[in-house]
Design an enzyme around this catalytic site. Structure first.
Site, mmCIF file in Angstrom:
data_model
loop_
_atom_site.group_PDB
_atom_site.id
_atom_site.type_symbol
_atom_site.label_atom_id
_atom_site.label_comp_id
_atom_site.label_asym_id
_atom_site.label_seq_id
_atom_site.Cartn_x
_atom_site.Cartn_y
_atom_site.Cartn_z
ATOM 1 N N ASN A 29 -10.453 5.262 1.301
ATOM 2 C CA ASN A 29 -10.785 5.402 2.721
ATOM 3 C C ASN A 29 -11.977 6.317 2.951
ATOM 4 O OD1 ASN A 29 -7.382 5.065 3.069
ATOM 5 N ND2 ASN A 29 -8.719 3.729 4.271
ATOM 6 N N GLY A 79 -4.231 -4.412 5.644
ATOM 7 C CA GLY A 79 -3.245 -4.161 6.687
ATOM 8 C C GLY A 79 -3.549 -2.898 7.468
ATOM 9 N N LYS A 114 -10.389 -7.289 7.425
ATOM 10 C CA LYS A 114 -9.428 -6.948 8.473
ATOM 11 C C LYS A 114 -9.957 -7.516 9.785
ATOM 12 C CE LYS A 114 -7.746 -2.675 6.326
ATOM 13 N NZ LYS A 114 -7.841 -1.196 6.354
ATOM 14 N N ASP A 150 -7.314 3.033 -3.146
ATOM 15 C CA ASP A 150 -8.043 3.009 -1.878
ATOM 16 C C ASP A 150 -8.334 4.442 -1.457
ATOM 17 O OD1 ASP A 150 -9.100 2.533 0.622
ATOM 18 O OD2 ASP A 150 -7.224 1.821 1.516
ATOM 19 N N SER A 165 0.854 -1.182 0.000
ATOM 20 C CA SER A 165 0.000 0.000 0.000
ATOM 21 C C SER A 165 0.891 1.234 0.000
ATOM 22 C CB SER A 165 -0.907 -0.008 1.234
ATOM 23 O OG SER A 165 -1.748 1.121 1.256
ATOM 24 N N LYS A 173 -1.040 -0.849 -4.490
ATOM 25 C CA LYS A 173 -2.266 -0.136 -4.116
ATOM 26 C C LYS A 173 -1.906 1.316 -3.815
ATOM 27 C CE LYS A 173 -4.460 -0.414 -0.011
ATOM 28 N NZ LYS A 173 -5.291 -0.980 1.077
ATOM 29 N N LEU A 174 -2.619 2.229 -4.455
ATOM 30 C CA LEU A 174 -2.376 3.650 -4.256
ATOM 31 C C LEU A 174 -3.473 4.253 -3.392
ATOM 32 C CD1 LEU A 174 -1.504 4.740 -7.916
ATOM 33 C CD2 LEU A 174 0.065 3.940 -6.138
ATOM 34 N N LYS A 175 -3.091 4.961 -2.346
ATOM 35 C CA LYS A 175 -4.056 5.746 -1.594
ATOM 36 C C LYS A 175 -4.432 6.978 -2.418
ATOM 37 C CE LYS A 175 -4.124 3.452 2.400
ATOM 38 N NZ LYS A 175 -5.356 2.911 3.020
ATOM 39 N N GLU A 209 -11.223 0.789 -3.685
ATOM 40 C CA GLU A 209 -11.569 0.361 -2.328
ATOM 41 C C GLU A 209 -12.194 1.510 -1.542
ATOM 42 O OE1 GLU A 209 -9.222 -1.341 1.643
ATOM 43 O OE2 GLU A 209 -8.158 -1.116 -0.269
ATOM 44 N N ASP A 227 -14.246 -2.055 2.585
ATOM 45 C CA ASP A 227 -13.347 -2.265 3.718
ATOM 46 C C ASP A 227 -14.079 -1.852 4.979
ATOM 47 O OD1 ASP A 227 -11.409 -2.062 5.707
ATOM 48 O OD2 ASP A 227 -10.026 -0.852 4.558
#
Length: 368
Positions: free
Chosen positions: A191, A291, A263, A189, A135, A161-163, A214, A239
């Protein structure tokens, strides 16, 4: 099994580099470790809550308070302490899944050490090693991002994976995809940083052939995720929205999730995580292990979970050196993009005394 005491250990490990997401920047990992002590063995668990309630409502000191005042007393009343009994005993306490998960896995680790059984075998793992993805946090510039991605690929990570967040999404994703070509698996992702009003903008990610986006919307908006899924070609992975087996069923049946990130801390423990894995398998929905910047304690347990059969996508279980110059356990290492699942009893690792002492902030014991 008889417990004699529970120990709580607050630790702080500096990160090798700041890790930025849409909800903040982390410079070190402040974690709460739970140690379950019996007359014969000890077990370890890790609470994945962050210091502040930014990722979820839980936070480190709040989790510790819940453990001390409510969760440990509930377990102490059990005539025979097992992980299965712990789950039932804690249902009266509402919420606090990360605290519950930490206590459950510490007790399960002790239980399995006493039985000389690896956690992977207990959960039903089918693979001796799992593929490792990485990530990548939000960077100050696209050149910095590309350098970081090149470094992770050179190290052997199998998926990037890119935030992302508003203002850092289409341009960096385009740059990475053009830099890497189509062969490297890539996902993003958010969030929960977007709203359904951003659907047209998020659709601009479709041409980059991402594995998934995500958690684009806030955690409680399943209806919005289902509506967004109908407007995007890129699959949606949930998630934060999936907090229980029932919530997983709702997410799948509503069309809100084509993929689920499991998770254990978020869903209340590894036994709940296994139930969600089984539900997703029955519905034909692939899953992967996310994670939370875990130390080796949580990372080892996640490896055992990730070896179950429906974890068919590359997860975020990376090597220790992705985040820490010195882990509190012997380092978990990656070889050719794979990390071996621990084969020792329980979670298969335990803290190095010197490393634990170096990272220690404070401790508290609860005699039973």
């Amino acid at each position: 099994m008889k417990l004699t005491r529970i120990e709580l250990h607050w630790v702080r490990l500096p990160l090798v580099a700041p890790f930025r997401t849409s909800f903040g920047v982390e410079y070190d990992r402040e974690a709460l470790l739970v140690k379950a002590v019996t007359p014969d063995v000890v077990g370890w668990g890790e609470c994945v809550a962050l210091p502040q309630p930014l990722y979820s409502a839980e936070y480190v000191d709040g989790a510790a308070d819940a453990l001390i005042r409510f969760l440990v007393p509930a377990v102490s009343a059990l005539p025979d302490v097992t992980a299965a009994a712990v789950g039932a005993a804690l249902t009266a306490v509402k919420g606090h899944p990360m605290a519950k998960a930490a206590l459950e896995i510490a007790i399960l680790d002790a239980q399995l050490r006493q039985a000389n059984m690896p956690l992977a075998d207990y959960l039903g793992a089918v693979r001796p090693a799992v593929p490792s993805g990485v990530s990548v946090g939000i960077m100050a510039s696209i050149p910095e991002l590309l350098d970081a991605v090149d470094g992770y690929l050179a190290a052997g990570y199998q998926r990037i994976k890119l935030k992302i967040q508003p203002g850092w999404d289409v341009a960096p994703v385009r740059a990475v995809r053009e830099h890497l070509g189509d062969a490297v698996p890539l996902q993003v992702d958010a969030n929960g940083a977007y709203t359904l009003a951003d659907a047209v903008h998020l659709a601009r990610l479709d041409p980059f052939e991402l594995l998934m986006i995500e958690q684009p919307l806030v955690e409680d908006d399943l209806r919005g995720h289902a509506a967004l899924a109908r407007r995007l070609r890129t699959p949606i992975c949930l998630d934060e929205s999936v907090t229980s087996p029932a919530r997983a069923v709702e997410a799948i049946e509503s069309g809100a999730a084509a993929v689920i990130n499991i998770k254990p801390g978020r869903v209340g423990g590894y036994l709940q995580a296994r139930r969600i894995h089984d539900i997703c398998a029955a519905h034909g929905v692939p899953v992967w292990v996310g994670g939370m910047l875990e130390t080796g304690i949580g990372r080892a347990a996640n490896l055992a979970l990730a070896a179950l059969p429906n974890f068919s996508l590359v997860g975020d279980v990376s090597a220790s050196d992705r985040f820490f110059a010195r882990d509190i356990t012997p380092p978990i290492t990656m070889r050719d993009g794979w990390i071996e699942v621990p084969t020792g009893p329980g979670i298969g690792v335990e803290p190095d005394d010197a490393a634990l002492k170096e990272a220690s902030v404070r401790s508290e014991w609860i005699d039973l």
